[in-house]
Design an enzyme around this catalytic site. Structure first.
Site, PDB file in Angstrom:
ATOM      1  N   SER A 182       0.804  -1.222   0.000  1.00 44.14           N
ATOM      2  CA  SER A 182       0.000   0.000   0.000  1.00 44.14           C
ATOM      3  C   SER A 182       0.838   1.275   0.000  1.00 44.14           C
ATOM      4  O   SER A 182       0.313   2.345  -0.275  1.00 44.14           O
ATOM      5  CB  SER A 182      -0.955  -0.007   1.184  1.00 44.14           C
ATOM      6  N   HIS A 210      -5.784  -4.677  -1.329  1.00 41.22           N
ATOM      7  CA  HIS A 210      -5.628  -3.531  -2.231  1.00 41.22           C
ATOM      8  C   HIS A 210      -5.654  -3.943  -3.709  1.00 41.22           C
ATOM      9  O   HIS A 210      -5.630  -3.078  -4.580  1.00 41.22           O
ATOM     10  CB  HIS A 210      -4.318  -2.790  -1.957  1.00 41.22           C
ATOM     11  N   LYS A 241     -12.741  -2.013   0.823  1.00 40.57           N
ATOM     12  CA  LYS A 241     -11.989  -1.164  -0.101  1.00 40.57           C
ATOM     13  C   LYS A 241     -12.731  -1.108  -1.450  1.00 40.57           C
ATOM     14  O   LYS A 241     -13.834  -0.593  -1.499  1.00 40.57           O
ATOM     15  CB  LYS A 241     -10.548  -1.652  -0.204  1.00 40.57           C
TER      16      LYS A 241
HETATM   17  C1  LIG Z   1      -6.966  -2.711   4.586  1.00 43.14           C
HETATM   18  C2  LIG Z   1      -6.208  -3.958   4.705  1.00 43.14           C
HETATM   19  C3  LIG Z   1      -6.563  -4.943   5.615  1.00 43.14           C
HETATM   20  C4  LIG Z   1      -7.673  -4.746   6.624  1.00 43.14           C
HETATM   21  O1  LIG Z   1      -8.908  -4.843   6.020  1.00 43.14           O
HETATM   22  P1  LIG Z   1     -10.231  -4.575   6.900  1.00 43.14           P
HETATM   23  O2  LIG Z   1     -11.292  -5.376   6.229  1.00 43.14           O
HETATM   24  O3  LIG Z   1     -10.457  -3.102   6.885  1.00 43.14           O
HETATM   25  O4  LIG Z   1      -9.924  -5.075   8.279  1.00 43.14           O
HETATM   26  C5  LIG Z   1      -5.858  -6.126   5.618  1.00 43.14           C
HETATM   27  N1  LIG Z   1      -4.824  -6.325   4.773  1.00 43.14           N
HETATM   28  C6  LIG Z   1      -4.432  -5.387   3.898  1.00 43.14           C
HETATM   29  C7  LIG Z   1      -3.299  -5.661   2.971  1.00 43.14           C
HETATM   30  C8  LIG Z   1      -5.104  -4.167   3.841  1.00 43.14           C
HETATM   31  O5  LIG Z   1      -4.706  -3.234   2.970  1.00 43.14           O
END
Ligand SMILES: *Cc1c(COP(=O)(O)O)cnc(C)c1O
Length: 393
Positions: A182, A210, A241
């Site tokens: 990210s 992502h 996301k």
């Molecule tokens: C955002 C993210 C998470 C967490 O996801 P949530 O559903 O908001 O808990 C886990 N792993 C990665 C790589 C992320 O970018």
């Protein structure tokens, strides 16, 4: 009793603030979208994970309402006691179909999916070989598991190979990686990881948080990008996301693995079942993904355009195959100045610097969405140019 602890916290909080690391929340007075309202002022949002622009999608809102009308507001139970509706099974099937996997298990969030994926599957006889830039939830999940830990430098295949050789003495080996990292926006080299996994008899786990919905022509994630659909043992992901931006997480992959998680994964066994509204919207969302590729096409067009134009304007952008564009500023203080001035121009972006990224690698992270129109992208680029002139002279 609280007096001493209060003083302790006050000092720690002051230290965080003095280090410039104090996090303030910016209050949004509108739905999440390309254009948001902050303190009554319209701004363009370039820091949400709303990659497909679905966070305020009317069809998803309607699907959530319909599901609440038909199946109620909450489950008031974990899955295996009385928290599983027909909707939950339908969504799990849709996710497996989307990724070309055998079965899926839902969690309250991907943080929970990652927290609950390693410990039930592996013991001290086994090895987890983890990318050094993996998400905090993978790191925490690995900590909860008794398997031996190996760490390889980000996307460094020579280092991964060395760690796989070290881990040959273990019973089972699992390589764990983010699909898209990210901070840089780079996609993990899954083709090479897969080759090494075959060579050294290891399994692979990819966190698609992502990358799902974004990477690959039809947004099926890194397994689509590398032609490895159905070949990876474990994928995890989020509904928070690209997939609507609500909440919810999942692990999808080999049938027996998912089955074992249903027996032993603690966040699944001991935390509440996803609410019907979220599940109903999730089902509609995956249907939309199969009906049309318009959102992926627009996102990819937007990303290509933004990166190309920024390079033409001589900004130093890291190469990206995702919707994350890292505009390199290098100097930490300067990156904060850029972010603040961009906000004055009505553009929301985030500046990252040490310790979130390596020293001397400060940057502005721009997140592109299918919700952005060409004029939004142009405004963002113009703001970057104006701010650069003000700062660099
Ligand atoms: C955002 C993210 C998470 C967490 O996801 P949530 O559903 O908001 O808990 C886990 N792993 C990665 C790589 C992320 O970018």
């Amino acid at each position: 009793m609280y007096d001493k602890f209060q003083k302790h916290l006050q000092k720690e909080l002051a230290d965080i603030e003095a280090a410039g690391l104090y996090k303030n929340e910016r209050i949004i007075e509108s739905p999440q979208g390309a254009e948001i309202l902050v303190k009554g002022k319209k701004c363009l949002n370039f820091c949400a994970n709303n990659y497909l622009g679905l966070a305020d999608n009317p069809e998803l809102i309607k699907a959530a309402k319909d599901a609440m009308d038909a199946r109620g507001f909450g489950m008031a139970s974990v899955r295996f006691i009385c928290g599983c509706q027909d909707l939950h099974k339908q969504l799990e099937k849709k996710i497996a179909d989307f990724f070309g996997t055998e079965d899926t298990i839902l969690y309250a969030a991907c943080f929970d999916a990652n927290g609950g994926v390693f410990e039930p599957l592996l013991t001290e006889e086994d090895a987890i070989i983890s990318d050094s830039l993996n998400h905090a939830s993978i790191i925490d999940g690995v900590r909860l598991c008794k398997a031996q830990r190996f760490r390889y430098a980000n996307a460094d295949m020579a280092d991964l190979e060395a760690k796989l050789q070290e881990a040959q003495k273990c019973r089972f080996r699992l390589i764990a990686t983010d699909g898209v990292f990210s901070m840089d926006g780079n996609v993990c080299p899954l083709d090479k990881i897969y080759e090494l996994a075959k060579k050294y008899d290891a399994m692979v786990m990819v966190d698609e948080s992502h990358s799902a919905g974004v990477v690959g022509k039809t947004g099926r994630g890194v397994t689509e990008r590398y032609n490895l659909r159905g070949q990876i043992e474990i994928l995890t992901g989020t509904l928070g996301k690209a997939f609507g931006g609500g909440v919810g997480g999942f692990t999808t992959g080999k049938k027996e693995i998912i089955d074992m998680l249903r027996q032993r994964s603690r966040p699944y066994l001991f935390s509440n079942s996803l609410a019907p509204g979220l599940v109903g919207a999730g089902i509609r969302m995956f249907d939309m993904m199969t009906e049309t590729n318009a959102l992926q096409d627009k996102l990819h067009e937007n990303t290509d355009y933004f990166l190309r134009r920024m390079k033409e304007e001589n900004f130093d952008c890291l190469p990206s195959e995702s919707a994350i564009c890292a505009v390199m500023i290098y100097d930490a203080a300067k990156s904060q100045k850029y972010a603040a001035k961009m906000q004055e121009e009505g553009i929301f972006v985030t500046g990252f610097y040490y310790p979130v990224v390596p020293k001397g690698q400060a940057r502005i992270r721009v997140q592109i969405s299918a919700a952005h129109e060409r004029e939004h992208l142009d405004k963002c680029i113009e703001a970057f140019k104006k701010v650069r002139k003000e700062i660099e002279g």
